[in-house]
Design a protein around this motif. Structure first.
Motif, PDB file in Angstrom:
ATOM      1  N   UNK A 232       0.834  -1.196   0.000  1.00 50.47           N
ATOM      2  CA  UNK A 232       0.000   0.000   0.000  1.00 50.47           C
ATOM      3  C   UNK A 232       0.872   1.251   0.000  1.00 50.47           C
ATOM      4  N   UNK A 233       0.647   2.129  -0.959  1.00 52.36           N
ATOM      5  CA  UNK A 233       1.244   3.461  -0.958  1.00 52.36           C
ATOM      6  C   UNK A 233       0.302   4.334  -0.131  1.00 52.36           C
ATOM      7  N   UNK A 234       0.845   5.027   0.861  1.00 51.02           N
ATOM      8  CA  UNK A 234       0.018   5.798   1.793  1.00 51.02           C
ATOM      9  C   UNK A 234       0.517   7.243   1.811  1.00 51.02           C
ATOM     10  N   UNK A 235      -0.033   8.098   0.954  1.00 50.58           N
ATOM     11  CA  UNK A 235       0.425   9.496   0.944  1.00 50.58           C
ATOM     12  C   UNK A 235       0.056  10.218   2.237  1.00 50.58           C
ATOM     13  N   UNK A 236       1.028  10.935   2.787  1.00 46.25           N
ATOM     14  CA  UNK A 236       0.839  11.669   4.046  1.00 46.25           C
ATOM     15  C   UNK A 236       0.137  12.994   3.784  1.00 46.25           C
ATOM     16  N   UNK A 237      -0.694  13.389   4.725  1.00 47.17           N
ATOM     17  CA  UNK A 237      -1.284  14.723   4.672  1.00 47.17           C
ATOM     18  C   UNK A 237      -0.178  15.743   4.937  1.00 47.17           C
ATOM     19  N   UNK A 238       0.563  15.555   6.040  1.00 48.22           N
ATOM     20  CA  UNK A 238       1.696  16.412   6.395  1.00 48.22           C
ATOM     21  C   UNK A 238       2.705  15.555   7.148  1.00 48.22           C
ATOM     22  N   UNK A 239       3.908  15.499   6.645  1.00 48.67           N
ATOM     23  CA  UNK A 239       4.944  14.704   7.280  1.00 48.67           C
ATOM     24  C   UNK A 239       5.414  15.356   8.575  1.00 48.67           C
TER      25      UNK A 239
END
Length: 197
Positions: A41-48
């Motif tokens: 699963x690729x899980x893009x962050x809202x804000x790192x």
């Protein structure tokens, strides 16, 4: 019965993906092959939490580029939970969700090898160490990652590629080509969506 798998191996690849590039795809392939992952699963962050002063491109645009990069790659999936949750994206929240959704699975979380020494400082580190094993991705010239107890992990061999999303953003801003650094559909979409100018 011989040959039956008893537990599913699930890879979790979090990051800004701002933008997604060939290095990300090579890491994903190495993780699947070297750890024998059944799903990634690729899980893009809202804000790192590691980049609090950097505002990423809008979530919808990063998600669109990720979809373009992964089109036709059925062994990869995109999970939007961190984008939907908003705010700072903490790994423990996402890993807990996967442990709940896939109770019998073995979870692997992909991280940059440079982050491995700081794992004990991550939010709710002890629980994180209990729930997931870590797969470290070295940059060219880096040695194996060191995992402090109680963390479990290993370093991927893969194909270290010295490319970063920040380099790509700089090249776009300077009007330089990026088609050798990103999947072709992403290289074409970035100027069409007027990103990183």
């Amino acid at each position: 019965m011989p040959g039956l798998k008893t537990e599913q191996k699930i890879g979790l690849f979090g990051g800004s993906f701002d933008p997604v590039h060939l290095g990300h795809l090579l890491v994903a392939q190495a993780a699947c092959e070297e750890a024998g992952l059944d799903r990634l699963f690729f899980i893009p962050a809202a804000q790192s939490p590691f980049k609090p002063d950097i505002t990423p491109a809008p979530a919808a645009e990063r998600l669109r580029l990720l979809r373009l990069a992964l089109a036709g790659k059925n062994h990869y999936e995109i999970d939007e939970q961190e984008l939907k949750r908003g705010g700072i994206s903490y790994t423990i929240d996402t890993v807990r969700d996967y442990a709940r959704r896939f109770p019998g699975a073995k979870l692997f979380y992909l991280i940059g090898a440079d982050h491995a020494p700081s794992l004990p400082k991550w939010r709710e580190a002890e629980e994180l160490a209990r729930l997931a094993e870590f797969l470290a991705i070295p940059r060219p010239g880096q040695t194996d990652a060191a995992f402090a107890p109680p963390f479990r992990g290993r370093t991927l061999k893969g194909w270290p590629l010295d490319v970063s999303a920040s380099q790509i953003r700089e090249r776009v801003k300077a009007g330089r080509r990026i088609d050798h650094l990103t999947p072709p559909a992403v290289a074409e979409a970035i100027p069409n969506y007027h990103l990183y100018l």
